[in-house]
Design an enzyme around this catalytic site. Structure first.
Site, PDB file in Angstrom:
ATOM      1  N   TYR A  63     -48.209  85.724  10.774  1.00 59.15           N
ATOM      2  CA  TYR A  63     -46.891  86.303  10.499  1.00 59.15           C
ATOM      3  C   TYR A  63     -46.169  86.703  11.788  1.00 59.15           C
ATOM      4  CZ  TYR A  63     -47.479  85.811   5.549  1.00 59.15           C
ATOM      5  OH  TYR A  63     -47.618  85.255   4.309  1.00 59.15           O
ATOM      6  N   ILE A 103     -38.260  84.526   3.456  1.00 60.24           N
ATOM      7  CA  ILE A 103     -38.446  85.867   4.028  1.00 60.24           C
ATOM      8  C   ILE A 103     -37.774  85.958   5.399  1.00 60.24           C
ATOM      9  CG2 ILE A 103     -40.599  86.230   2.762  1.00 60.24           C
ATOM     10  CD1 ILE A 103     -42.132  85.657   5.390  1.00 60.24           C
ATOM     11  N   ASP A 104     -36.981  84.925   5.747  1.00 53.48           N
ATOM     12  CA  ASP A 104     -36.451  84.844   7.120  1.00 53.48           C
ATOM     13  C   ASP A 104     -35.149  85.612   7.335  1.00 53.48           C
ATOM     14  OD1 ASP A 104     -34.478  83.207   5.933  1.00 53.48           O
ATOM     15  OD2 ASP A 104     -35.529  81.359   6.475  1.00 53.48           O
ATOM     16  N   HIS A 119     -39.601  87.260  -2.435  1.00 55.19           N
ATOM     17  CA  HIS A 119     -40.927  87.218  -1.784  1.00 55.19           C
ATOM     18  C   HIS A 119     -41.020  88.179  -0.604  1.00 55.19           C
ATOM     19  CE1 HIS A 119     -41.988  82.967  -3.518  1.00 55.19           C
ATOM     20  NE2 HIS A 119     -42.034  83.922  -4.413  1.00 55.19           N
ATOM     21  N   THR A 183     -35.728  73.920  -2.396  1.00 50.25           N
ATOM     22  CA  THR A 183     -37.053  74.416  -2.795  1.00 50.25           C
ATOM     23  C   THR A 183     -37.803  73.335  -3.555  1.00 50.25           C
ATOM     24  OG1 THR A 183     -38.294  76.038  -4.110  1.00 50.25           O
ATOM     25  CG2 THR A 183     -36.043  75.605  -4.831  1.00 50.25           C
ATOM     26  N   ASN A 208     -31.365  68.834  -2.767  1.00 47.93           N
ATOM     27  CA  ASN A 208     -32.630  68.626  -2.061  1.00 47.93           C
ATOM     28  C   ASN A 208     -32.594  67.240  -1.438  1.00 47.93           C
ATOM     29  OD1 ASN A 208     -35.496  68.476  -1.405  1.00 47.93           O
ATOM     30  ND2 ASN A 208     -35.770  70.112  -2.898  1.00 47.93           N
ATOM     31  N   ILE A 209     -33.412  67.020  -0.428  1.00 50.49           N
ATOM     32  CA  ILE A 209     -33.448  65.682   0.164  1.00 50.49           C
ATOM     33  C   ILE A 209     -34.514  64.822  -0.516  1.00 50.49           C
ATOM     34  CG2 ILE A 209     -32.460  66.265   2.409  1.00 50.49           C
ATOM     35  CD1 ILE A 209     -35.318  66.522   3.488  1.00 50.49           C
ATOM     36  N   GLU A 210     -35.253  65.433  -1.463  1.00 45.03           N
ATOM     37  CA  GLU A 210     -36.214  64.632  -2.227  1.00 45.03           C
ATOM     38  C   GLU A 210     -36.224  65.101  -3.677  1.00 45.03           C
ATOM     39  OE1 GLU A 210     -39.885  65.569  -0.182  1.00 45.03           O
ATOM     40  OE2 GLU A 210     -40.191  67.307  -1.481  1.00 45.03           O
ATOM     41  N   LYS A 225     -30.912  64.510  -3.859  1.00 48.11           N
ATOM     42  CA  LYS A 225     -30.543  63.776  -2.651  1.00 48.11           C
ATOM     43  C   LYS A 225     -29.186  64.225  -2.101  1.00 48.11           C
ATOM     44  CE  LYS A 225     -33.467  59.767  -3.362  1.00 48.11           C
ATOM     45  NZ  LYS A 225     -34.435  60.510  -4.025  1.00 48.11           N
TER      46      LYS A 225
END
Ligand code: BV8
Length: 231
Positions: A63, A103-104, A119, A183, A208-210, A225
């Site tokens: 962490y 959490i950033d 979270h 996500t 999302n990219i996938e 996408k």
């Protein structure tokens, strides 16, 4: 995208569920994608109360490293667009709420106000007696009293803060459009949120990219996408 624009234009209450992908463009590693933390290390060894009990210094190290990574990072166009959207729609009497697994704190740094960080955060909390936690601004690993500090995050196998969950439940129950951004939708309970909204017939758009498995459960719109990268 045209369908999405129409839905967006008339929505009065939008919930945005975000994950690590929203911060990827800022240079923060994701968990399960290429270069992701859980590709290199096991979550059971670093993000569980059992791991902390077994080897607190290893968990601290992980962490501490992540705090350092994030310290030099700035919100990207995706975070800023979300914050700007909240402010603009707010002026029109419309509501935007962001439920993030991150959490950033980059959503907050970008200016998002109506934010639920389900979270937790990267700062430390002080482990006194089991039931009492005191916030601690971060950096140190030992407190004067000799208690253990731990990251102020929700680990696997731990319950989320019931007050935050209740608030998230309220937003999800009232929203008329839901965006799922960056996500993989594999971690519960967050992974249930969009399918629950969709089950009420509310449109859900995934950015999302996938493709993710969750998208197949959405009733109305699938924005797969549609990368959140600036074009
Ligand atoms: C709990 C801590 C009650 C902070 C994290 C039901 C069924 C099965 C299992 C369970 C269940 N209920 C509970 C569980 C157990 C567990 C769980 O879900 N396990 C999963 C893995 C099966 N859940 C829990 O333990 C939760 N607690 O439910 O309490 C309980 C208790 C005990 C037993 C039962 C119930 C607590 C979960 C909290 C876990 N804490 N981390 C930290 O260290 O950061 S999880 C970790 O995953 C991170 O927090 C992260 O935020 C979260 C989610 O990951 P993502 O954000 O989605 O990141 P990921 O890398 O996976 O995906 C990134 C995505 O971005 C990709 O899809 C990629 O394509 C995309 N992307 C990349 N770049 C871009 C992009 N998209 C758009 N644009 C781009 N440029």
């Amino acid at each position: 995208m045209a369908d999405f624009r129409k839905l967006f234009a008339k929505a009065k209450h939008i919930v945005i569920i975000s994950g690590a992908g929203v911060s990827a463009e800022s240079g923060v590693p994701t968990f399960r994608g290429a270069g992701g933390y859980w590709r290199k290390w096991k979550a059971q060894d670093l993000a569980t109360p059992q791991a902390f009990a077994r080897n607190p210094s290893q968990v601290w190290e992980f962490y501490h490293y992540r705090r350092e990574v994030v310290q030099s990072k700035e919100p990207n166009a995706g975070h800023l667009a979300i914050a700007e959207c909240e402010a603009r729609l707010g002026r029109q009497g419309r509501r935007v709420a962001v439920i993030t697994q991150n959490i950033d704190e980059l959503h907050r740094k970008a200016g998002t106000k109506n934010l639920l960080e389900i979270h937790g955060l990267q700062n430390l909390k002080l482990k006194m007696p089991e039931s009492q936690w005191r916030n601690f601004p971060g950096g140190c690993e030992e407190a004067a009293c000799g208690g253990l500090l731990r990251p102020h995050v929700v680990w696997f196998g731990e319950n989320l803060d019931p007050a935050i969950l209740e608030e998230a439940g309220r937003e999800l129950a009232l929203c008329d459009l839901c965006l799922v951004v960056g996500t993989s939708s594999v971690v519960y309970p967050a992974a249930m949120f969009a399918p629950q909204v969709s089950a009420r017939g509310v449109p859900v758009a995934e950015f999302n990219i996938e493709a993710t498995p969750a998208a197949s459960t959405f009733s109305c719109f699938d924005g797969r996408k549609e990368s959140i990268k600036p074009r």
